[in-house]
Design an enzyme around this catalytic site. Structure first.
Site, short mmCIF file in Angstrom:
data_model
loop_
_atom_site.label_atom_id
_atom_site.label_comp_id
_atom_site.label_asym_id
_atom_site.label_seq_id
_atom_site.Cartn_x
_atom_site.Cartn_y
_atom_site.Cartn_z
N SER A 16 2.80 22.49 23.70
CA SER A 16 3.17 23.39 22.60
C SER A 16 3.77 24.71 23.08
CB SER A 16 1.96 23.64 21.69
OG SER A 16 1.53 22.43 21.10
N ASN A 19 11.50 17.44 27.14
CA ASN A 19 11.15 16.04 26.89
C ASN A 19 11.42 15.75 25.42
OD1 ASN A 19 9.97 13.54 26.58
ND2 ASN A 19 7.85 14.28 26.77
N LYS A 58 11.23 13.00 23.91
CA LYS A 58 10.37 11.90 23.41
C LYS A 58 11.22 10.89 22.62
CE LYS A 58 6.53 15.12 23.22
NZ LYS A 58 5.14 15.31 22.86
N GLU A 109 -0.49 19.30 31.70
CA GLU A 109 -0.37 19.28 30.25
C GLU A 109 -1.72 18.90 29.64
OE1 GLU A 109 3.88 18.44 28.92
OE2 GLU A 109 3.06 16.51 29.51
N HIS A 134 3.01 10.61 31.67
CA HIS A 134 2.83 11.48 30.50
C HIS A 134 1.59 11.02 29.73
CE1 HIS A 134 3.56 13.47 26.68
NE2 HIS A 134 4.40 14.26 27.31
N GLY A 189 1.83 18.75 21.37
CA GLY A 189 2.24 18.45 20.01
C GLY A 189 1.27 18.93 18.95
N GLU A 236 1.01 10.67 26.72
CA GLU A 236 1.28 9.68 25.65
C GLU A 236 1.37 8.28 26.24
OE1 GLU A 236 4.68 11.63 23.90
OE2 GLU A 236 3.38 13.23 23.16
C1 PEP Z 1 5.41 17.13 26.09
O1 PEP Z 1 5.95 16.25 25.46
O2 PEP Z 1 5.26 16.99 27.31
C2 PEP Z 1 4.95 18.33 25.40
C3 PEP Z 1 4.37 19.28 26.06
O3 PEP Z 1 5.16 18.37 24.02
P1 PEP Z 1 4.98 19.67 23.07
O4 PEP Z 1 5.72 20.80 23.72
O5 PEP Z 1 5.56 19.24 21.76
O6 PEP Z 1 3.52 19.95 23.00
#
Ligand code: PEP
Length: 252
Positions: A214, A10, A12, A168, A96, A174, A98
């Site tokens: 992460s 992803n 983003k 997640e 997601h 992040g 976010e």
């Molecule tokens: C994500 O954007 O779904 C994600 C898991 O980001 P990160 O790996 O940066 O935590």
């Protein structure tokens, strides 16, 4: 039942058309010998055509990060599953954290978008996960179970097979803080139990549940070694070919 590992990147709101195409080119080269693992990239919407032109017959799939539940009409600024399919996407992220936290995405919206993607021929990846407050309050499993049930509420069993779920934890996205393999496995097992209660063994044992939060080349091997973790949704570490490729390679 063997579930094929799936590693998704992803990107983003990072990388425009030229830099997206460069990263995709590097990944096509680096991952040519990736073996039995599915890989999908979710670039910025504006970069979808540039990445599509590069992926060609590589077998690496193209996804969109966000869509609306409608095909077309007076929705200024929106992405349509139908038009993203026309642009070469085969997959879409839905719900997601976010989007849930910053753009007011609701469980009902997630359910409607899931159906719209399936109708358009896009394979949805439904993202679920609890906040730190919810985990600390001991309600993480309830929250995640509720998000899964709500997302699937409009789907009969014969449409569910095309889905992927991504667990997640919001506190791990992040932040550099990853769920431990045991914490992640426990929640993945719970998600699979919810799927089993809704749709039975064949679907529950066949659907892939990815972990996101992460993930790095260092943390990937232990996470991907868990029996109910079928892959990873990778944010930050997907922006460099070397780290994303290392995560793909960690899967076997
Ligand atoms: C994500 O954007 O779904 C994600 C898991 O980001 P990160 O790996 O940066 O935590």
């Amino acid at each position: 039942m063997a579930r094929r590992t799936f590693i998704a990147g992803n990107w983003k709101l990072n990388l425009g058309p030229a830099s997206s195409a460069r990263l995709a080119e590097e990944l096509v080269r680096t991952l040519a010998d990736r073996g039995e693992v599915d890989v999908a990239l979710y670039p910025t919407t504006i970069s979808i055509p540039a990445v599509q032109a590069v992926l060609g017959g590589s077998g690496i799939e193209l996804g969109v990060q966000e869509v609306e539940a409608f095909a077309s009409g007076a929705y200024t600024g929106a992405n349509s599953p139908v038009l993203c399919r026309e642009a070469g996407c085969t997959r879409a992220l839905i719900g997601h954290s976010e989007r849930r936290q910053r753009y007011g995405e609701t469980d009902a919206g997630v359910a409607a978008k899931t159906v719209a993607c399936l109708d358009a021929g896009l394979l949805p990846m439904i993202c679920v996960g609890e906040t730190l407050q919810e985990r600390d309050a001991g309600v993480a499993a309830d929250i995640v179970g509720h998000q899964v049930r709500a997302a699937l509420s409009a789907l009969p069993a014969d449409r569910v097979g095309a889905l992927t779920i991504a667990y997640e934890p919001v506190w791990a996205i992040g932040t550099g803080r990853t769920a431990s393999p045991a914490e992640a496995q426990e929640m993945h097992q719970h998600v699979r139990a919810v799927l089993r209660s809704l749709y039975g063994d064949v679907i529950a044992d066949g659907l892939r549940v990815l972990y996101g939060g992460s993930v790095t080349p260092e943390t990937a091997p232990a996470l991907l070694g868990q029996p109910d973790i079928d892959g990873a949704l990778v944010g930050g570490a997907s922006l460099k070919a070397a780290s994303f490729a290392a995560i793909v390679r960690a899967s076997h």
